[in-house]
Design a protein around this motif. Structure first.
Motif, PDB file in Angstrom:
ATOM      1  N   ARG A   1      -1.680   7.704 -15.708  1.00  0.00           N
ATOM      2  CA  ARG A   1      -2.987   6.647 -16.036  1.00  0.00           C
ATOM      3  C   ARG A   1      -2.399   4.771 -16.126  1.00  0.00           C
ATOM      4  O   ARG A   1      -2.657   3.988 -15.463  1.00  0.00           O
ATOM      5  N   VAL A   2      -1.801   4.575 -17.116  1.00  0.00           N
ATOM      6  CA  VAL A   2      -0.626   3.813 -17.698  1.00  0.00           C
ATOM      7  C   VAL A   2      -0.402   2.935 -15.850  1.00  0.00           C
ATOM      8  O   VAL A   2      -0.217   1.733 -16.048  1.00  0.00           O
ATOM      9  N   LEU A   3       0.879   3.425 -15.891  1.00  0.00           N
ATOM     10  CA  LEU A   3       1.424   3.706 -15.031  1.00  0.00           C
ATOM     11  C   LEU A   3       0.717   3.352 -13.388  1.00  0.00           C
ATOM     12  O   LEU A   3       0.887   1.977 -12.350  1.00  0.00           O
ATOM     13  N   LEU A   4       0.099   3.463 -13.119  1.00  0.00           N
ATOM     14  CA  LEU A   4      -1.503   3.962 -11.631  1.00  0.00           C
ATOM     15  C   LEU A   4      -2.400   2.711 -11.784  1.00  0.00           C
ATOM     16  O   LEU A   4      -1.987   2.152 -10.786  1.00  0.00           O
ATOM     17  N   ARG A   5      -3.153   2.594 -12.806  1.00  0.00           N
ATOM     18  CA  ARG A   5      -3.880   1.227 -13.506  1.00  0.00           C
ATOM     19  C   ARG A   5      -2.946  -0.161 -13.386  1.00  0.00           C
ATOM     20  O   ARG A   5      -3.008  -1.147 -12.824  1.00  0.00           O
ATOM     21  N   GLY A   6      -1.277  -0.253 -14.515  1.00  0.00           N
ATOM     22  CA  GLY A   6      -0.854  -0.859 -13.629  1.00  0.00           C
ATOM     23  C   GLY A   6      -0.176  -1.442 -12.324  1.00  0.00           C
ATOM     24  O   GLY A   6      -0.951  -2.452 -11.564  1.00  0.00           O
ATOM     25  N   LEU A   7      -0.379  -0.597 -11.091  1.00  0.00           N
ATOM     26  CA  LEU A   7      -0.026  -0.570 -10.275  1.00  0.00           C
ATOM     27  C   LEU A   7      -1.464  -1.875  -9.672  1.00  0.00           C
ATOM     28  O   LEU A   7      -1.589  -2.852  -8.591  1.00  0.00           O
TER      29      LEU A   7
ATOM     30  N   ILE B   1       1.353  -1.314   0.094  1.00  0.00           N
ATOM     31  CA  ILE B   1       0.282   0.083   0.037  1.00  0.00           C
ATOM     32  C   ILE B   1       0.571   1.639   0.356  1.00  0.00           C
ATOM     33  O   ILE B   1       0.494   2.388  -0.687  1.00  0.00           O
ATOM     34  N   ILE B   2       1.946   1.409   0.659  1.00  0.00           N
ATOM     35  CA  ILE B   2       3.088   2.016   1.435  1.00  0.00           C
ATOM     36  C   ILE B   2       3.565   2.423  -0.146  1.00  0.00           C
ATOM     37  O   ILE B   2       3.989   4.124  -0.734  1.00  0.00           O
ATOM     38  N   ALA B   3       4.118   1.783  -1.029  1.00  0.00           N
ATOM     39  CA  ALA B   3       5.153   1.616  -2.304  1.00  0.00           C
ATOM     40  C   ALA B   3       3.701   2.184  -3.483  1.00  0.00           C
ATOM     41  O   ALA B   3       4.531   3.326  -3.499  1.00  0.00           O
ATOM     42  N   CYS B   4       2.735   2.144  -3.686  1.00  0.00           N
ATOM     43  CA  CYS B   4       1.612   2.214  -3.921  1.00  0.00           C
ATOM     44  C   CYS B   4       1.501   3.493  -3.869  1.00  0.00           C
ATOM     45  O   CYS B   4       1.118   4.613  -5.072  1.00  0.00           O
ATOM     46  N   ARG B   5       1.233   4.203  -2.954  1.00  0.00           N
ATOM     47  CA  ARG B   5       0.600   5.405  -2.883  1.00  0.00           C
ATOM     48  C   ARG B   5       1.739   6.401  -2.686  1.00  0.00           C
ATOM     49  O   ARG B   5       2.074   7.906  -3.773  1.00  0.00           O
ATOM     50  N   SER B   6       3.458   5.553  -2.847  1.00  0.00           N
ATOM     51  CA  SER B   6       4.577   7.318  -3.096  1.00  0.00           C
ATOM     52  C   SER B   6       4.914   6.787  -4.291  1.00  0.00           C
ATOM     53  O   SER B   6       4.822   8.067  -5.153  1.00  0.00           O
ATOM     54  N   PHE B   7       4.483   5.939  -4.733  1.00  0.00           N
ATOM     55  CA  PHE B   7       4.639   6.014  -6.366  1.00  0.00           C
ATOM     56  C   PHE B   7       3.515   6.797  -7.095  1.00  0.00           C
ATOM     57  O   PHE B   7       4.124   7.732  -7.996  1.00  0.00           O
ATOM     58  N   ALA B   8       1.809   7.249  -6.355  1.00  0.00           N
ATOM     59  CA  ALA B   8       1.173   7.832  -7.212  1.00  0.00           C
ATOM     60  C   ALA B   8       2.001   9.226  -7.150  1.00  0.00           C
ATOM     61  O   ALA B   8       1.872  10.077  -7.814  1.00  0.00           O
ATOM     62  N   ARG B   9       2.257   9.822  -6.088  1.00  0.00           N
ATOM     63  CA  ARG B   9       3.135  10.921  -5.571  1.00  0.00           C
ATOM     64  C   ARG B   9       4.102  11.536  -5.901  1.00  0.00           C
ATOM     65  O   ARG B   9       4.168  12.487  -6.785  1.00  0.00           O
ATOM     66  N   GLN B  10       5.295  10.391  -6.722  1.00  0.00           N
ATOM     67  CA  GLN B  10       6.157  10.828  -7.201  1.00  0.00           C
ATOM     68  C   GLN B  10       5.369  10.876  -8.857  1.00  0.00           C
ATOM     69  O   GLN B  10       6.595  11.553  -9.564  1.00  0.00           O
ATOM     70  N   THR B  11       4.742  10.468  -8.948  1.00  0.00           N
ATOM     71  CA  THR B  11       4.412  10.772 -10.505  1.00  0.00           C
ATOM     72  C   THR B  11       3.450  11.418 -10.860  1.00  0.00           C
ATOM     73  O   THR B  11       2.623  11.547 -11.966  1.00  0.00           O
ATOM     74  N   SER B  12       3.160  12.718  -9.762  1.00  0.00           N
ATOM     75  CA  SER B  12       1.844  13.806  -9.956  1.00  0.00           C
ATOM     76  C   SER B  12       1.848  14.435 -10.854  1.00  0.00           C
ATOM     77  O   SER B  12       0.902  15.379 -11.512  1.00  0.00           O
ATOM     78  N   THR B  13       3.566  15.102 -11.546  1.00  0.00           N
ATOM     79  CA  THR B  13       2.885  15.726 -12.214  1.00  0.00           C
ATOM     80  C   THR B  13       3.540  15.138 -14.112  1.00  0.00           C
ATOM     81  O   THR B  13       4.059  15.878 -14.678  1.00  0.00           O
ATOM     82  N   LEU B  14       3.264  14.323 -14.069  1.00  0.00           N
ATOM     83  CA  LEU B  14       3.537  13.115 -15.270  1.00  0.00           C
ATOM     84  C   LEU B  14       2.213  14.041 -16.028  1.00  0.00           C
ATOM     85  O   LEU B  14       1.685  14.302 -15.562  1.00  0.00           O
TER      86      LEU B  14
END
Lengths: 298, 298, 298, 298, 298
Positions: E109-115, E90-103
């Protein structure tokens, strides 16, 4: 590793395969004979035996349980740490593969095949096999036979390959640092496995508990024969089964990389890594995963 | 470290080498003499002894087992952490060597020889030897004798060498950070080893358990002599062997960097690192690995 | 920290210094008096006492051992974690010093002296001393007295100094990240120490075990007096010594940064860091290392 | 968290505040009544009770101690891990503040106030409060009420702010990576706290131990009444106090973020962070630290 | 996972749902029948039974408690580690989402749906479901059915996407390294979960404890019948309930990713991640969180 489902009623009663029973059977037979002797002696000289109190045995038995539980925890922790290290090995290989997915096919092939060689070399090293022979099919350059640690030398070759890629500008220095992070994880795995394989639980510990358990089980029938007659056999054998069984099991778990039935399935894990790496390199004709043989996965 | 295979029947019965027995023999003899005294006294005055109940001894004996098990766990954890730190040392040396494989031979020689010096300096420091003398053959610049911590100063020299390589543009800043990561791991190892060596298990703990075990074993024969006669010797000696043995073993494991038989084989591990480093520097004439002497590897 | 070698026969018999005995002496005297009372009462009314069974005491005593062992493990773990944190502090200071070895002398002096101030400020903070006074000699800028956490503010100053060095291009951003990694380790140390110092083992736990141990030791003589007469004193005092001693020891270890004899030697460790930092700054006239006083190192 | 000094003689005898006693008083009264019943029954029918042996109770009581000790260790570990996570939260906030000390005042204000909001939002989330209301005063942009996890969303806003600073070249990418490291630590804290709050020790465990302890304490008086008469009350109540007390204490520690007296002082820790952050932003008028109320710090 | 509040008096007495009772009921009935047999036999032949001493049973019972407690600790540690791994997910998904917020929205969409696909694929993998079917709705490219490890392959696709973003200059190499750090965390989670799922506690251990517990409970009534008559049933059933219950509970916790009531709620955690990821992608129409059904959350 023994692969069986949760033991059912039938297993509990009769399972031999996967049990520690065969290994301690001689001890149990010896204890049974001594018990018979004690019972016969008690029938001859009931006066002497009536005076033997069971209380010191309760005391020693409980102390023995506490210390044997401590040794079992230590042995199980070694076994589980061994499994954790191999889990880390699998993770590092996958991560390294993911992080090299945009490299040239040739470079990637050399690197990922090197990882396979590292796994098989480590297996051979931990199980006393021929490291050089295990590595050879996977390494183009080959490892000189004079090298003290061929598996580590192979990892060094992979690292040098990455350094050269950076020097030639094919990968960014940061990318090199990321890849090197996985190689350091692999070094951790090798160092951790060598540590477990080369450093047993202190010998004096095992010897002390062995001796105490043995004297305890040999003298217990004499303490019980006076009051229990032929029933003596039942608690004595149950106690001997538990103590000798846990002691033998501790010994198996203490060396998790060996070839005993309860050792870790290094071959099967190596094969799993090989399958994943070859699949990523585009090979279709993957070797089959290893299956347990007589409930034992190697 | 005592290097023996799993104890067989013969070892369990007679092994002295590697056993804790020689160390606690005087205590066992003393306890045996006291037991004899107790038995003789019980024969003289059976009335008094019949009233002594064994129940408080069960209670104290179990409490003692529980607390002694706790102390043994703590001592074993120190010993095992010491081994983990030296495993980390080996891993860091190998990783550092791998990460410097594309440097000039001269630079690499200075760095890797420095690592060897660090290992031998640390061994000398932990075992109370002469650090400066241990480091000297491996360090070109030398370490001033006024330095409070020569081993750490040597590591500092290696770090400065890396910094200079970065300043001169011979390695990328990222590459410097990767190398420095291994040096930090080596600092962790030194700090961890110093922590274990300088901070024993609290003295009051050891004293309390020592005293309780001693009083327990000295008074136990008086509790049993009334009912067991000459049999008293058997449970008393078995209890004394277990408690004194675990206590003595705990003391040996508490200081894992010493020179006792169960201490860690720092010399052998240092030699293994030396062999790997020299082999990577292209030397063919490697010193032989250390072998156990009378089952003990130093 | 009590600095003594392994207790010999003499120590086991008579050591007072470093023992927990002086601290629990009043309790032991009280228990002895109660035991005398119990024995006298048992002589007056033997009928009543004959019926008191020792079995519920065995049950309670074993339960108490198990729970007290758990509390002791928790307290010892706190003490050892405190030592690990200070070990980490030493390692971070050394690593930071190594990583700044090519900076200008002036910058390096400010930074390394700041580290010394951090150590002494943390000691004062943990022991309830005057943080600002402890920091002042080591910090040029000084810390405002209104700041809620002066030690952390000093670390912030060091961090800002590093940031400015990066902004001015004197160090590479990567180098800044490496240095900041050590400062984060120092923050970890401070946060960890504050956690241990501010969060005792839950009060209700200590109280529950205290109460049970007290009631147990007060009632035990009444259970034994019927059968043991004057011998009652021996097991009762041994049990009371063990339980009260472990309880008192647990309390000392629970607060590892205090000023009790078994607390950690923060002053000595701070002095060791000071010596190493000053030596790296080229100072020849180092303060002497702290020595134990009456076997206690502060 | 209960804030009291080491319990003195007076506390041990009479402390109620901070004790677990009030919570288990009804159980103890019930057990006392059952004991009275058992004693009266034993006086009526002494023949029946004389045959009830205490030995199975010793066996069950010891097994219960061992398993209850295991459950207590697990609950205490959860409580302590909760405290470690909040310690990590404090450390990450301080480190983040240190690493942003050269940013513009406006940017830094937004970031550090965001950290305060994160702490208060997390407290509200863990204690079932209103997260949005807790966050609102600290966040300029605000969080949409439809968001499933407002505290995490606030952290995302802080992360986006850092990313934008990097994109605009106000901070170096490495500097961004350093800051993001602290935000990941804060994510770890939130995830860890949610894990503890949402995953209790398996219900079947608590139920099994509850039931066994209850049946044990209810039947114990019948086993002792035959031999101890009115003295039965003493050991029965002592056993019930210990077992029920440890069971109740385990329950309190199992949920360390609740509002029970032994829960962690989240409000006080949040206030401490607020004070440090506001002080770094140059505010002079800091809110006062929270003080314990009736020995309880929330 | 069973979701119930702290058991009240009513639950302790009658709760069946969430209890381990239904699972071990057949064993308890069998033991009850054997106890009846033992009591009847003891009434017929009181002479024989009077001689059977309960002391060896105390000894075996305590040894069994100690070893069963060790096995329970190991099983609970596996269960809790499983939960920690999913917390890390859960933590890694949230952190990854936070770190891609300016993409760009499309990339993100591709990345977060992949998670999300990774989570559901992992659930299917651990529970023996259809990984490819679970992944398919979330992955545009799709995963070839011949791949040995589809969940890992999906993670590889996400990693490749990040590498391509770096190659095209859309993200900085450092930013890539930060993102890849979260992907490595996800690999850790997958590897850790596979380790727990594929490596049970050694079979011989479970079998040994099973057998000892069974023989113990079957023979215990014969030891007690002589003195307790019909009361025999009470302690025997209580002992059997405790030992069989803990044994059965250990088995459930040993496999934390299964479908038993005490297993971890993988579906509910996957749904929580899905809700957070979709919310960050701006979707308003989130799926509802999963609710427990008959007190069980899957």
């Amino acid at each position: 590793m023994i692969v069986r489902s949760k033991p059912g009623v039938w297993d509990v009663a009769f399972a031999v395969n996967g049990s520690i029973l065969p290994r301690i059977a001689p001890h149990l037979v010896a204890i049974a004979l001594i018990s018979l002797l004690a019972v016969l002696a008690a029938m001859e000289h009931p006066g002497i035996f009536a005076r033997i109190s069971a209380i010191p045995f309760t005391l020693i038995g409980i102390a023995l349980s506490v210390f044997m539980s401590f040794r079992n925890s230590a042995c199980y922790a070694r076994w589980w740490e061994g499994r954790e290290l191999w889990g880390k090995l699998i993770i590092a290989c996958r991560s390294f593969a993911r992080q090299t997915s945009t490299l040239d096919d040739d470079d990637r092939r050399v690197l990922l095949r090197g990882l396979c060689g590292f796994c098989f070399g480590l297996t051979a090293r931990l199980r006393g096999g021929d490291e050089l022979a295990a590595i050879k099919p996977w390494s183009d350059g080959g490892i000189a036979s004079s090298v003290p640690n061929p598996t580590s030398a192979l990892l060094s070759q992979i690292g040098t390959h990455c350094l050269i890629l950076m020097k030639r500008g094919r990968i960014d220095p940061i990318h090199y640092a990321v890849l090197e992070g996985q190689l350091t994880a692999l070094s951790d795995v090798q160092g951790g496995c060598e540590r477990i394989a080369s450093t047993p639980v202190p010998f004096a510990y095992s010897l002390l508990l062995h001796r105490t358990a043995l004297i305890f089980c040999v003298t217990l029938p004499f303490a019980l024969a006076g009051s229990l007659d032929w029933w003596t056999l039942l608690p004595v054998l149950l106690v001997a089964y538990t103590f000798f069984g846990l002691d033998a099991l501790g010994h198996e778990l203490e060396a998790p990389f060996g070839l005993e039935p309860n050792a870790l399935p290094l071959d099967a894990m190596g094969r799993a890594i090989e399958r994943e790496m070859l699949s990523l390199l585009g090979e279709r004709d993957l070797p089959a995963p290893l299956e347990p043989c007589h409930n034992v996965l190697m």
